[in-house]
Motif scaffolding. Structure first.
Motif: not given
Length: 459
Positions: A269, A273, A276
């Motif tokens: 994750e 993150d 992105q």
């Protein structure tokens, strides 16, 4: 982003934002009036000096003539008196006790002399004295002739009129000369402002024109050279930024795809993150580069502003309250308008405090939060990329949100302003009660940006 630039940053196609300075009492006067006053003062000084010289020279000349006349008269009378011994003409006296001491001293020394005696009324007495053969003194004195006094008064009047004429003539000449210089400087300043607003095709030298070459042309050439150098530098900077962002686009996309293949978990994750966030940063940098190139064009549509804002904000930000004070139909690019609106809302959510409110009044859209307000540097200089209002450098955000919003507003021909909300009558040092970003859409379609209308296809 609550950007705070320490220095002025200029971008191609983006106006220069100069920091506001503290207000100080300054006397503003134009070059025309400064030159006029200078020429008038010089003319007045010259006229006064020449008037005094002419007045004194004329007075001295007339007094010398009067003394010569008195000298000739007393010589004639002295010869007749000594030859005949008969009475003296009117005004002539022997051993007159009223003879001025200086004149008496010269005459007693055996010399013929004349003397000018100044009177309280301003009209002098002309004296002459000569020693007689028996040791006595023959003297005569008369007032300065009325004709000479009249001539002096006429001369003084002419000098005064001439001095006033010189002063007014100097003022007129100064206005004429200063007006030409001031006009050229205003044209140069206007052209320089257009260059600062992003119109790099404007030339200051062509704007001022004229046949006579002076220092204004040197200034225009210097400004044009500076604008050309700035244009080349900014264009090179824009190209480097765009090239770097474009080259990063492919590996960042691959990194994001690879992150999707990682097994589920907290590390995956975090990687997703950050990947992105990097992709968003690259896309924003590319968008800023496109806006800097001044090649972006709006695709115009007619829409109801209040309905559009209510629908788009409600679909993504359900916690934001939208109020339509006055509905208005506008011609704009809905995609760019949505981009501006969402960037302002993201900025308010990231740096402000709830509640966040959006109001639509005619062609004006306001986005307000209740946070600490915009930094003073942002209010003075406007948004600047890669600058955030966070006290530390560890905060989220890269400072491009408001920069993109301002660039998209320029494409739409709109104006984006920022201010802080304080209680009425509160001093500037009072903490703000929130920040307000105001988008002013133009009354007419922004055809001057090269935008074009979207043709509606038949359904």
């Amino acid at each position: 982003m609550r950007g705070a630039a320490a220095t002025v940053r200029a971008r191609l196609g983006q106006p220069l934002r100069l920091p506001l300075r503290r207000l100080r009492p300054v006397l503003h006067t134009g070059v025309r009036w400064k030159i006029s006053v200078a020429i008038a003062l010089v003319g007045a000084l010259v006229a006064v000096a020449l008037s005094l010289v002419v007045h004194n020279a004329a007075r001295v000349s007339m007094l010398d003539n009067a003394r010569d006349v008195q000298d000739e008269r007393i010589q004639f009378v002295a010869r007749q008196y000594e030859a005949t011994g008969r009475g003296l003409p009117v005004g002539f006296k022997v051993d007159d006790p009223g003879i001025p001491p200086d004149l008496r001293k010269k005459a007693m020394a055996g010399r013929r002399a004349t003397f000018v005696s100044e009177q309280v009324g301003g009209v002098p007495d002309i004296w002459a004295a000569v020693p007689l053969g028996d040791g006595r003194l023959l003297s005569v004195h008369t007032r300065f002739t009325d004709r000479s006094t009249t001539v002096m008064k006429d001369l003084d009047q002419a000098l005064i009129i001439g001095s006033i004429s010189v002063v007014f003539g100097g003022c007129a000449l100064g206005v004429l000369i200063g007006g030409q210089v001031s006009r050229r400087l205003r044209k140069a300043a206007s052209a320089a402002r257009e260059v600062a607003q992003g119109r790099t095709d404007v030339r200051v030298g062509d704007a001022i024109g004229g046949v006579v070459r002076d220092e204004t042309d040197d200034l225009a050439q210097a400004v044009d050279a500076m604008a050309d150098a700035l244009k080349q530098r900014l264009e090179a900077e824009r190209r480097v930024t765009a090239d770097i962002a474009h080259e990063l686009r492919t590996p960042v996309t691959g990194l994001l795809t690879a992150a999707e293949l990682l097994p589920p978990g907290r590390p995956s994750e975090l990687v997703k993150d950050r990947a992105q966030a990097m992709r968003t940063l690259v896309e924003d940098v590319l968008e800023v580069a496109r806006l800097d190139s001044a090649a972006e064009r709006a695709e115009l549509q007619d829409l109801l502003l209040g309905e559009f804002v209510t629908r788009r904000v409600g679909a993504r930000h359900a916690d934001v309250r939208v109020s339509v004070v006055h509905e208005s139909e506008v011609t704009t690019d809905p995609r760019r308008l949505e981009r501006i609106l969402f960037n302002l809302l993201a900025n308010a959510a990231k740096h402000g405090k709830p509640p966040v409110e959006v109001s639509v009044e005619g062609r004006v859209v306001r986005v307000r939060d209740h946070g600490p307000g915009f930094p003073e540097e942002l209010l003075d200089e406007g948004p600047s990329r890669f600058r955030t209002g966070a006290a530390d450098r560890a905060g989220h955000g890269h400072g491009l949100g408001l920069t993109i919003a301002a660039g998209q507003a320029r494409v739409l021909g709109a104006r984006l302003t920022f201010r802080n909300v304080r209680p009425p009558g509160a001093p500037s040092m009072t903490p703000s009660e929130g920040a307000v970003a105001v988008l002013w859409l133009p009354e007419h379609a922004p055809t001057n940006t090269g935008s074009f209308p979207m043709l509606r296809l038949p359904e």
